[in-house]
Design a protein around this motif. Structure first.
Motif, PDB file in Angstrom:
ATOM      1  N   LEU A 111       0.827  -1.204   0.000  1.00  0.00           N
ATOM      2  CA  LEU A 111       0.000   0.000   0.000  1.00  0.00           C
ATOM      3  C   LEU A 111       0.864   1.258   0.000  1.00  0.00           C
ATOM      4  O   LEU A 111       0.508   2.264  -0.632  1.00  0.00           O
ATOM      5  CB  LEU A 111      -0.930  -0.016   1.215  1.00  0.00           C
ATOM      6  N   ILE A 112       2.009   1.205   0.690  1.00  0.00           N
ATOM      7  CA  ILE A 112       2.939   2.337   0.660  1.00  0.00           C
ATOM      8  C   ILE A 112       3.464   2.550  -0.760  1.00  0.00           C
ATOM      9  O   ILE A 112       3.545   3.684  -1.260  1.00  0.00           O
ATOM     10  CB  ILE A 112       4.107   2.110   1.635  1.00  0.00           C
ATOM     11  N   LYS A 113       3.819   1.449  -1.445  1.00  0.00           N
ATOM     12  CA  LYS A 113       4.281   1.568  -2.836  1.00  0.00           C
ATOM     13  C   LYS A 113       3.186   2.157  -3.715  1.00  0.00           C
ATOM     14  O   LYS A 113       3.449   3.008  -4.575  1.00  0.00           O
ATOM     15  CB  LYS A 113       4.698   0.193  -3.365  1.00  0.00           C
ATOM     16  N   ALA A 114       1.956   1.684  -3.506  1.00  0.00           N
ATOM     17  CA  ALA A 114       0.835   2.197  -4.293  1.00  0.00           C
ATOM     18  C   ALA A 114       0.621   3.685  -4.023  1.00  0.00           C
ATOM     19  O   ALA A 114       0.291   4.454  -4.939  1.00  0.00           O
ATOM     20  CB  ALA A 114      -0.429   1.405  -3.971  1.00  0.00           C
ATOM     21  N   PHE A 115       0.809   4.103  -2.769  1.00  0.00           N
ATOM     22  CA  PHE A 115       0.634   5.512  -2.416  1.00  0.00           C
ATOM     23  C   PHE A 115       1.612   6.377  -3.211  1.00  0.00           C
ATOM     24  O   PHE A 115       1.235   7.406  -3.783  1.00  0.00           O
ATOM     25  CB  PHE A 115       0.845   5.704  -0.912  1.00  0.00           C
ATOM     26  N   TYR A 116       2.877   5.958  -3.258  1.00  0.00           N
ATOM     27  CA  TYR A 116       3.871   6.728  -4.014  1.00  0.00           C
ATOM     28  C   TYR A 116       3.589   6.683  -5.515  1.00  0.00           C
ATOM     29  O   TYR A 116       3.813   7.668  -6.229  1.00  0.00           O
ATOM     30  CB  TYR A 116       5.281   6.209  -3.723  1.00  0.00           C
ATOM     31  N   ASN A 117       3.103   5.526  -6.005  1.00  0.00           N
ATOM     32  CA  ASN A 117       2.770   5.430  -7.431  1.00  0.00           C
ATOM     33  C   ASN A 117       1.651   6.395  -7.815  1.00  0.00           C
ATOM     34  O   ASN A 117       1.620   6.928  -8.925  1.00  0.00           O
ATOM     35  CB  ASN A 117       2.343   4.001  -7.784  1.00  0.00           C
ATOM     36  N   MET A 118       0.714   6.622  -6.880  1.00  0.00           N
ATOM     37  CA  MET A 118      -0.462   7.450  -7.160  1.00  0.00           C
ATOM     38  C   MET A 118      -0.333   8.884  -6.656  1.00  0.00           C
ATOM     39  O   MET A 118      -1.251   9.688  -6.835  1.00  0.00           O
ATOM     40  CB  MET A 118      -1.706   6.815  -6.514  1.00  0.00           C
ATOM     41  N   LEU A 119       0.796   9.216  -6.040  1.00  0.00           N
ATOM     42  CA  LEU A 119       0.931  10.510  -5.375  1.00  0.00           C
ATOM     43  C   LEU A 119       0.640  11.674  -6.316  1.00  0.00           C
ATOM     44  O   LEU A 119      -0.018  12.655  -5.932  1.00  0.00           O
ATOM     45  CB  LEU A 119       2.343  10.641  -4.792  1.00  0.00           C
ATOM     46  N   PHE A 120       1.113  11.582  -7.543  1.00  0.00           N
ATOM     47  CA  PHE A 120       0.890  12.665  -8.503  1.00  0.00           C
ATOM     48  C   PHE A 120      -0.138  12.271  -9.568  1.00  0.00           C
ATOM     49  O   PHE A 120      -0.226  12.903 -10.619  1.00  0.00           O
ATOM     50  CB  PHE A 120       2.217  13.046  -9.171  1.00  0.00           C
ATOM     51  N   MET A 121      -0.903  11.219  -9.287  1.00  0.00           N
ATOM     52  CA  MET A 121      -1.898  10.742 -10.250  1.00  0.00           C
ATOM     53  C   MET A 121      -3.263  10.578  -9.595  1.00  0.00           C
ATOM     54  O   MET A 121      -4.126   9.864 -10.100  1.00  0.00           O
ATOM     55  CB  MET A 121      -1.443   9.399 -10.860  1.00  0.00           C
ATOM     56  N   ASP A 122      -3.471  11.228  -8.456  1.00  0.00           N
ATOM     57  CA  ASP A 122      -4.742  11.105  -7.744  1.00  0.00           C
ATOM     58  C   ASP A 122      -5.859  11.718  -8.583  1.00  0.00           C
ATOM     59  O   ASP A 122      -5.721  12.823  -9.120  1.00  0.00           O
ATOM     60  CB  ASP A 122      -4.634  11.819  -6.397  1.00  0.00           C
ATOM     61  N   ASP A 123      -6.954  10.990  -8.698  1.00  0.00           N
ATOM     62  CA  ASP A 123      -8.030  11.451  -9.579  1.00  0.00           C
ATOM     63  C   ASP A 123      -9.375  11.012  -9.016  1.00  0.00           C
ATOM     64  O   ASP A 123      -9.476  10.000  -8.318  1.00  0.00           O
ATOM     65  CB  ASP A 123      -7.832  10.866 -10.978  1.00  0.00           C
ATOM     66  N   ALA A 124     -10.409  11.773  -9.320  1.00  0.00           N
ATOM     67  CA  ALA A 124     -11.759  11.438  -8.867  1.00  0.00           C
ATOM     68  C   ALA A 124     -12.321  10.299  -9.706  1.00  0.00           C
ATOM     69  O   ALA A 124     -12.215  10.305 -10.935  1.00  0.00           O
ATOM     70  CB  ALA A 124     -12.664  12.661  -8.968  1.00  0.00           C
ATOM     71  N   LEU A 125     -12.924   9.316  -9.032  1.00  0.00           N
ATOM     72  CA  LEU A 125     -13.518   8.171  -9.723  1.00  0.00           C
ATOM     73  C   LEU A 125     -14.608   7.569  -8.851  1.00  0.00           C
ATOM     74  O   LEU A 125     -14.744   7.914  -7.669  1.00  0.00           O
ATOM     75  CB  LEU A 125     -12.449   7.129 -10.068  1.00  0.00           C
ATOM     76  N   SER A 126     -15.374   6.661  -9.431  1.00  0.00           N
ATOM     77  CA  SER A 126     -16.492   6.071  -8.698  1.00  0.00           C
ATOM     78  C   SER A 126     -16.659   4.609  -9.075  1.00  0.00           C
ATOM     79  O   SER A 126     -16.476   4.226 -10.235  1.00  0.00           O
ATOM     80  CB  SER A 126     -17.787   6.827  -9.010  1.00  0.00           C
ATOM     81  N   PHE A 127     -17.012   3.799  -8.065  1.00  0.00           N
ATOM     82  CA  PHE A 127     -17.310   2.382  -8.284  1.00  0.00           C
ATOM     83  C   PHE A 127     -18.792   2.085  -8.064  1.00  0.00           C
ATOM     84  O   PHE A 127     -19.183   0.924  -7.966  1.00  0.00           O
ATOM     85  CB  PHE A 127     -16.477   1.513  -7.333  1.00  0.00           C
ATOM     86  N   GLU A 128     -19.619   3.136  -7.962  1.00  0.00           N
ATOM     87  CA  GLU A 128     -21.047   2.935  -7.730  1.00  0.00           C
ATOM     88  C   GLU A 128     -21.686   2.170  -8.883  1.00  0.00           C
ATOM     89  O   GLU A 128     -22.583   1.357  -8.691  1.00  0.00           O
ATOM     90  CB  GLU A 128     -21.740   4.287  -7.540  1.00  0.00           C
ATOM     91  N   SER A 129     -21.241   2.448 -10.085  1.00  0.00           N
ATOM     92  CA  SER A 129     -21.705   1.713 -11.263  1.00  0.00           C
ATOM     93  C   SER A 129     -20.592   1.758 -12.302  1.00  0.00           C
ATOM     94  O   SER A 129     -19.642   2.541 -12.182  1.00  0.00           O
ATOM     95  CB  SER A 129     -22.995   2.315 -11.826  1.00  0.00           C
ATOM     96  N   PHE A 130     -20.722   0.912 -13.330  1.00  0.00           N
ATOM     97  CA  PHE A 130     -19.665   0.859 -14.339  1.00  0.00           C
ATOM     98  C   PHE A 130     -19.697   2.098 -15.230  1.00  0.00           C
ATOM     99  O   PHE A 130     -18.663   2.696 -15.522  1.00  0.00           O
ATOM    100  CB  PHE A 130     -19.821  -0.410 -15.186  1.00  0.00           C
ATOM    101  N   ASN A 131     -20.889   2.483 -15.668  1.00  0.00           N
ATOM    102  CA  ASN A 131     -21.038   3.684 -16.494  1.00  0.00           C
ATOM    103  C   ASN A 131     -21.504   4.836 -15.613  1.00  0.00           C
ATOM    104  O   ASN A 131     -22.687   4.949 -15.296  1.00  0.00           O
ATOM    105  CB  ASN A 131     -22.048   3.441 -17.624  1.00  0.00           C
ATOM    106  N   VAL A 132     -20.573   5.646 -15.184  1.00  0.00           N
ATOM    107  CA  VAL A 132     -20.914   6.772 -14.311  1.00  0.00           C
ATOM    108  C   VAL A 132     -21.148   8.019 -15.153  1.00  0.00           C
ATOM    109  O   VAL A 132     -20.639   8.142 -16.274  1.00  0.00           O
ATOM    110  CB  VAL A 132     -19.789   7.029 -13.286  1.00  0.00           C
ATOM    111  N   LYS A 133     -21.921   8.927 -14.599  1.00  0.00           N
ATOM    112  CA  LYS A 133     -22.215  10.177 -15.289  1.00  0.00           C
ATOM    113  C   LYS A 133     -21.498  11.325 -14.588  1.00  0.00           C
ATOM    114  O   LYS A 133     -21.506  11.428 -13.365  1.00  0.00           O
ATOM    115  CB  LYS A 133     -23.727  10.432 -15.303  1.00  0.00           C
ATOM    116  N   TYR A 134     -20.863  12.139 -15.386  1.00  0.00           N
ATOM    117  CA  TYR A 134     -20.139  13.292 -14.852  1.00  0.00           C
ATOM    118  C   TYR A 134     -20.996  14.549 -15.007  1.00  0.00           C
ATOM    119  O   TYR A 134     -21.784  14.656 -15.953  1.00  0.00           O
ATOM    120  CB  TYR A 134     -18.812  13.453 -15.594  1.00  0.00           C
TER     121      TYR A 134
END
Length: 539
Positions: A111-134
């Motif tokens: 999880l620490i490795k994943a944190f560093y991998n995503m540190l500059f790639m954090d983005d808003a997303l959703s798993f509520e449904s596959f086709n989400v509406k923005y």
């Protein structure tokens, strides 16, 4: 073991249809059925873009929060946390860990490795449904999912806590408000549970080691069909390189856009090369094979290796497969898939092969350690030496027994021949009944059949022909009362016995110009089951 679905119809299903299947399984709590969607070889990924695959796999990971995460899925989850660079996929993998029904402190380092991998790639997303509406009314982010999972795990080792505190001290200014709050909460919740003795980094984490069963037919197909071309444009067969001793084999391709996979694997391969030279293990061969033979021509392979410190020589090469790749892919069950001729999904793969091409060790998915691979090779070589000593002793024992059997009288006629040869007694001094001849004849034919099976397995038919000659001379010598034929038959049986029992030594002495054995080894034709050296150690 995770199975690979081989249903061609899945490749033609729309992405939303596959997502509907995932939703149905999640609603019914069928977590084990979701396992089928994780391997790179999954037929539903064939022909799709990498973006589509990441969406399907990330959505599958997220569904494990509802169904529970089976232990068989853990290597796939840790793989994405360690190596993944797609925000949706990494967030889904972090969420999946919270579906475990037991604690997994060793996952903290991933999880620490994943944190560093995503540190500059954090983005808003959703798993509520596959086709989400923005725009999204409610959303999560990769860093939020990672920190939520670390809170759920209750970090218990000082090393991980120190890493979290360092992240906050160095990167707090670039973290979102919600991520910063979650990070502080995780640190505060972890401090009461910290134990210096409970250090997750002291727990060795290894890539899953597969068990392979190789049949003679599959091995023969690879040896006959696979053709290679190395970085210097030299064409050769699979046998020319892979059947002369232990070989470490990795797979990669130069167009890989994930620096945690192919580029890092080749760089570590260079490190392994140095470690083997340091230990003077020059008999170990190193080979890299590209997934992308159409694009990775010889000059690209050479440049890719040179730029990552790999020193090419006759024992250490990179290859592209010019024919028979599907045979090799099936033989090793390679974790790769394609959209046309382009790689769209692949795993990290390293194999240690023996001189027959059998897989002794397969470390896949998680990043492998060059020092550990070196130690495994040293262990395999020492085991091979001890086995060779036992084999020589067994051959010596079998040879001695063969000599005794060859000279031991199998019938009254043979006994008379022996005694006449040494001038001890005559034929008339041995009591004999006619029925005894048929008993001896049946025993001789049975022994002949056993020798036939042995000679066929070892591919030494000349020994069988000599055995047939010996039996023929003994029988005809008895029927026509010709003692010299009996003596000749005994000598032929002796030669046949020595030939069979000493063939193993002859195999190691006589080799052809390619340094390959002229005769097949004694084990040829048997199924080989490799032993799992290490399991994924979870605590």
């Amino acid at each position: 073991m995770v199975k690979v679905i081989t249903d061609d119809s899945l490749a033609n299903l729309p992405t939303v249809a596959i997502a509907a299947k995932i939703d149905a399984m999640a609603a019914q709590g069928k977590g084990r059925d979701l396992l089928d969607y994780l391997p790179e070889q999954f037929y539903g990924y064939h022909g799709r873009s990498s973006g589509e695959i990441n969406r399907i796999k990330g959505y599958t990971f997220a569904a494990f929060l509802k169904t529970g995460l089976p232990d068989e899925a853990i290597p796939f989850v840790l793989d994405e946390l360690e190596n993944g660079l797609d925000a949706y996929l990494v967030a889904g993998a972090a969420r999946a860990l919270r579906g475990l029904n037991h604690a997994l402190p060793a996952a903290s380092s991933y999880l620490i490795k994943a944190f560093y991998n995503m540190l500059f790639m954090d983005d808003a997303l959703s798993f509520e449904s596959f086709n989400v509406k923005y725009p999204l009314s409610s959303y999560t982010t990769p860093l939020s999912e990672i920190l939520e999972t670390m809170k759920w795990l209750k970090v218990e080792d000082k090393h991980t806590l120190d890493a979290l505190e360092k992240v906050y001290a160095v990167h707090q200014n670039i973290l979102s408000k919600s991520a910063k709050t979650l990070l502080l909460e995780t640190i505060e919740l972890s401090r009461p549970h910290i134990s210096v003795e409970n250090d997750c980094c002291a727990i060795p984490l290894h890539a899953p080691v597969h068990t392979f069963i190789h049949k003679r037919r599959m091995r023969r197909e690879v040896q006959e069909q696979v053709r290679l071309e190395d970085q210097d444009e030299q064409a050769l067969s699979y046998n020319d390189f892979f059947t002369s001793g232990f070989t470490v084999l990795i797979f990669f391709y130069t167009r890989c856009d994930n620096p945690n996979k192919c580029s890092l694997s080749v760089s570590r391969f260079s490190r392994l090369q140095y470690l083997l030279e340091e230990k003077r293990l020059n008999q170990i061969r190193l080979a890299g094979i590209t997934y992308d033979a159409g694009y990775d021509v010889s000059s690209r392979l050479k440049s890719y290796g040179d730029n990552r410190g790999f020193a090419f020589n006759r024992q250490q090469r990179f290859f592209r497969v010019t024919s028979g790749f599907e045979t090799l892919r099936s033989y090793l069950n390679l974790g790769v898939n394609y959209a046309g001729s382009v790689v769209n999904n692949h795993a990290i793969e390293l194999y240690i092969l023996d001189k027959k091409g059998n897989v002794k060790v397969a470390q896949t998915r998680l990043q492998w350690n060059p020092e550990e691979i070196r130690d495994i090779l040293i262990s395999l070589l020492s085991k091979k030496e001890s086995v060779s000593i036992r084999k020589v002793l067994r051959i010596a024992g079998n040879t001695l027994s063969g000599i005794l059997i060859a000279f031991f009288p199998k019938c009254p006629v043979c006994w008379a021949g022996y005694m006449s040869l040494f001038g001890a007694i005559g034929l008339q001094s041995i009591p004999y009944t006619p029925q005894l001849f048929y008993v001896v004849l049946m025993g001789m034919l049975l022994n002949l059949y056993v020798n036939y099976r042995t000679c066929r397995k070892k591919n030494i038919r000349n020994a069988f022909y000599i055995n047939v000659l010996g039996c023929f001379l003994v029988i005809t010598g008895y029927l026509w009362k010709f003692q010299f034929a009996i003596y000749g038959g005994i000598v032929a049986l002796l030669i046949s016995s020595m030939y069979i029992n000493l063939s193993g030594i002859f195999q190691s002495l006589f080799r052809n110009k390619n340094n390959q054995r002229i005769w097949l080894s004694q084990e040829t034709g048997r199924q080989f089951r490799s032993t799992e050296l290490q399991d994924l150690k979870l605590k």
